[in-house]
Design a protein around this motif. Structure first.
Motif, mmCIF file in Angstrom:
data_model
loop_
_atom_site.group_PDB
_atom_site.id
_atom_site.type_symbol
_atom_site.label_atom_id
_atom_site.label_comp_id
_atom_site.label_asym_id
_atom_site.label_seq_id
_atom_site.Cartn_x
_atom_site.Cartn_y
_atom_site.Cartn_z
ATOM 1 N N PRO A 16 35.315 29.472 33.005
ATOM 2 C CA PRO A 16 36.042 30.479 32.213
ATOM 3 C C PRO A 16 35.318 31.825 32.131
ATOM 4 N N ARG A 17 34.035 31.856 32.431
ATOM 5 C CA ARG A 17 33.315 33.138 32.403
ATOM 6 C C ARG A 17 33.754 34.063 33.539
ATOM 7 N N VAL A 18 34.336 33.510 34.584
ATOM 8 C CA VAL A 18 34.753 34.354 35.711
ATOM 9 C C VAL A 18 35.996 35.137 35.289
ATOM 10 N N VAL A 19 35.874 36.482 35.270
ATOM 11 C CA VAL A 19 37.000 37.315 34.836
ATOM 12 C C VAL A 19 37.601 38.130 35.973
ATOM 13 N N ALA A 20 36.906 38.170 37.106
ATOM 14 C CA ALA A 20 37.440 38.957 38.224
ATOM 15 C C ALA A 20 36.794 38.530 39.533
ATOM 16 N N LEU A 21 37.557 38.737 40.605
ATOM 17 C CA LEU A 21 37.023 38.606 41.963
ATOM 18 C C LEU A 21 36.974 40.011 42.548
ATOM 19 N N ALA A 22 35.878 40.326 43.236
ATOM 20 C CA ALA A 22 35.773 41.635 43.887
ATOM 21 C C ALA A 22 35.495 41.419 45.369
ATOM 22 N N LEU A 23 35.983 42.355 46.155
ATOM 23 C CA LEU A 23 35.816 42.248 47.608
ATOM 24 C C LEU A 23 34.695 43.180 48.071
ATOM 25 N N GLY A 24 33.790 42.627 48.860
ATOM 26 C CA GLY A 24 32.750 43.441 49.499
ATOM 27 C C GLY A 24 33.019 43.438 50.996
ATOM 28 N N ALA A 25 33.665 44.497 51.467
ATOM 29 C CA ALA A 25 34.205 44.459 52.837
ATOM 30 C C ALA A 25 33.155 44.720 53.914
ATOM 31 N N GLU A 26 32.063 45.403 53.567
ATOM 32 C CA GLU A 26 31.094 45.727 54.619
ATOM 33 C C GLU A 26 30.443 44.451 55.149
ATOM 34 N N ASP A 27 29.900 43.632 54.248
ATOM 35 C CA ASP A 27 29.281 42.375 54.686
ATOM 36 C C ASP A 27 30.323 41.431 55.272
ATOM 37 N N TYR A 28 31.505 41.432 54.659
ATOM 38 C CA TYR A 28 32.567 40.543 55.145
ATOM 39 C C TYR A 28 32.909 40.857 56.600
ATOM 40 N N THR A 29 33.057 42.149 56.908
ATOM 41 C CA THR A 29 33.425 42.542 58.263
ATOM 42 C C THR A 29 32.303 42.185 59.237
ATOM 43 N N ALA A 34 44.706 32.289 39.728
ATOM 44 C CA ALA A 34 43.707 31.779 38.785
ATOM 45 C C ALA A 34 43.733 32.535 37.459
ATOM 46 N N GLY A 35 44.513 33.609 37.384
ATOM 47 C CA GLY A 35 44.591 34.369 36.137
ATOM 48 C C GLY A 35 43.393 35.258 35.893
ATOM 49 N N VAL A 36 42.777 35.772 36.961
ATOM 50 C CA VAL A 36 41.675 36.728 36.796
ATOM 51 C C VAL A 36 42.034 38.022 37.523
ATOM 52 N N GLN A 37 41.238 39.051 37.314
ATOM 53 C CA GLN A 37 41.530 40.342 37.952
ATOM 54 C C GLN A 37 41.008 40.380 39.387
ATOM 55 N N SER A 38 41.577 41.287 40.168
ATOM 56 C CA SER A 38 41.119 41.483 41.545
ATOM 57 C C SER A 38 40.675 42.935 41.700
ATOM 58 N N ILE A 39 39.481 43.113 42.253
ATOM 59 C CA ILE A 39 38.889 44.454 42.388
ATOM 60 C C ILE A 39 38.626 44.717 43.873
ATOM 61 N N ASP A 40 39.103 45.843 44.348
ATOM 62 C CA ASP A 40 39.019 46.131 45.777
ATOM 63 C C ASP A 40 37.634 46.664 46.172
ATOM 64 N N THR A 41 37.368 46.551 47.458
ATOM 65 C CA THR A 41 36.103 47.022 48.046
ATOM 66 C C THR A 41 35.964 48.542 47.883
ATOM 67 N N PRO A 42 34.741 49.059 47.847
ATOM 68 C CA PRO A 42 34.609 50.521 47.712
ATOM 69 C C PRO A 42 35.017 51.245 48.992
ATOM 70 N N TYR A 43 35.429 52.489 48.810
ATOM 71 C CA TYR A 43 35.693 53.369 49.957
ATOM 72 C C TYR A 43 34.401 54.137 50.194
#
Lengths: 97, 292
Positions: free
Chosen positions: B143-156, B184-193
């Motif tokens: 329940p502590r997880v409130v958001a998922l964020a994407l890190g696109a540089e490492d992912y790519t 899952a009912g949490v927020q989604s945060i996009d990778t930085p530009y």
């Protein structure tokens, strides 16, 4: 008493930072501070007090401190001093506070 | 769901006193005091002391205080021990690849918290192909997880693909992450530009993120915040539409009808939910009156 085993340094000469060098002093030499600051006239005494208090809180009584201040806030001064003490081998009472 | 606004989350280098002390003046919804990529390995200790002192003394205003720690298999334990007792709002855990990683982080965070401390939240940074595949399980791990964020540089890099401005190579990761977070009912945060000088590119990238369903965007430069907010803020026409929807559904309810319509289109539950989300956001931002 927290004793230093070597010379150590922390911080940078960038704006809002302070570069601290600490070295073990001879027995009973006390806290010896050499301070240069871009705000010496306004805040020199305050900075000196913060340096003294931070090392005294860690029971470092015989120590030489050289501080080159570029306008650091109190919290930065404390953080840099504690980093330098830790790098010099002092076992800090309270790692962060 | 945790309803904290996270339209913009601004990275601040953890070993830079000037930036740490000014982090609260830019109006970002969250500031991320960074112990990971922005700090050289030889300076991790110094950054921990600085961030710990900054958390206790610097006023970050309305910005949520988030700390990005180092990966769990490197210096995370020391980071958590140093910063968690200083009452951050959340920890951004990098390179999360499984629910087990979240369990490990939760254990370490809970052990470092003071007895009277509000539980520190977790934002999981997914930046590997495996992490993306496990997105839903990661979001539901605790329940502590409130958001998922994407890190696109490492992912790519993990994909072996070239990172491009148009972002074709991260489209799948973005949609999977948004879907998993919503499920899952949490927020989604996009990778930085990452091109801080390309405002048009930032605008286009943020608009795409919003269309895909992201609730906010990571930011690497204070100059990006206004652009990001302009995209994620509801527009006047959005608010007008949402108020009309709520009016239509209330009117239908008062008349004993289960069906409402607006401008000839049926208003059903998903439409009402969307309208309520817009109005909630508008209230949080002070764009309309009402309980915050």
């Amino acid at each position: 008493m927290a004793s230093l085993v070597k010379i150590a340094q922390a911080g940078t000469l960038e704006s809002s930072d302070i570069m601290i060098t600490v070295a073990p002093g001879p027995q009973d030499s006390g806290i010896v501070i050499e301070l240069e600051s871009i705000v010496m006239a306004q805040y020199g005494e305050d900075i000196r007090l913060t340096l003294e208090k931070t090392v005294a809180e860690q029971d470092c009584n015989d120590i030489y401190i050289k501080a080159l201040d570029r306008g650091a806030l109190d919290c930065t001064i404390r953080a840099r001093v504690l980093t330098a003490l830790s790098r010099a081998g002092a076992v800090l009472k309270e790692e962060i506070l | 769901m945790d309803m904290k606004l996270r339209r913009s989350m601004l990275f601040i280098p953890g070993n830079n006193p000037g930036m740490l002390q000014n982090g609260g003046v830019f109006g970002a919804d969250s500031v991320i005091l960074d112990l990971e990529d922005a700090v050289a390995p030889s300076e991790k200790d110094a950054a921990r002391f600085l961030i710990a002192h900054a958390l206790r003394t610097v006023d970050y205003g309305c910005s949520e205080k988030v700390i990005r720690i180092n990966p769990l298999d490197t210096f995370a334990a020391e980071d958590i021990k140093a910063v968690v007792p200083c009452h951050p709002d959340a920890i951004l855990v990098p390179k999360v690849e499984s629910a087990e990683d979240i369990h490990t982080a939760v254990q370490m965070i809970a052990a470092a918290e003071q007895p009277d401390q509000t539980p520190v939240k977790i934002i999981a940074l997914l930046e590997t192909p495996r992490g993306i595949l496990e997105a839903y399980n990661i979001a539901k791990a605790d329940p502590r997880v409130v958001a998922l964020a994407l890190g696109a540089e490492d992912y790519t890099a993990g994909l072996g693909a070239m990172r491009t401005k148009e972002g074709t190579e991260i489209f799948t990761a973005r949609t999977i992450l948004v879907n998993a977070a919503a499920a899952a009912g949490v927020q989604s945060i996009d990778t930085p530009y990452t091109d801080a000088n390309d405002e048009e590119g930032l605008l286009a990238d943020t608009e795409l993120a919003k269309r895909l369903g992201f609730k906010g965007k990571l930011s690497i430069n204070p100059r990006q915040i206004d652009v990001i907010h302009s995209v994620f803020n509801p527009s006047i026409s959005d608010i007008d539409w949402a108020e009309q929807v709520i009016h239509a559904i209330r009117k239908a309810e008062a008349e004993g009808s289960g069906v409402a319509s607006l401008n000839g289109k049926m208003v059903d539950l998903p439409i009402v939910n969307r309208a309520e989300r817009i109005l909630h956001l508008a209230r949080l931002l002070g764009l309309i009156e009402g309980a915050k």
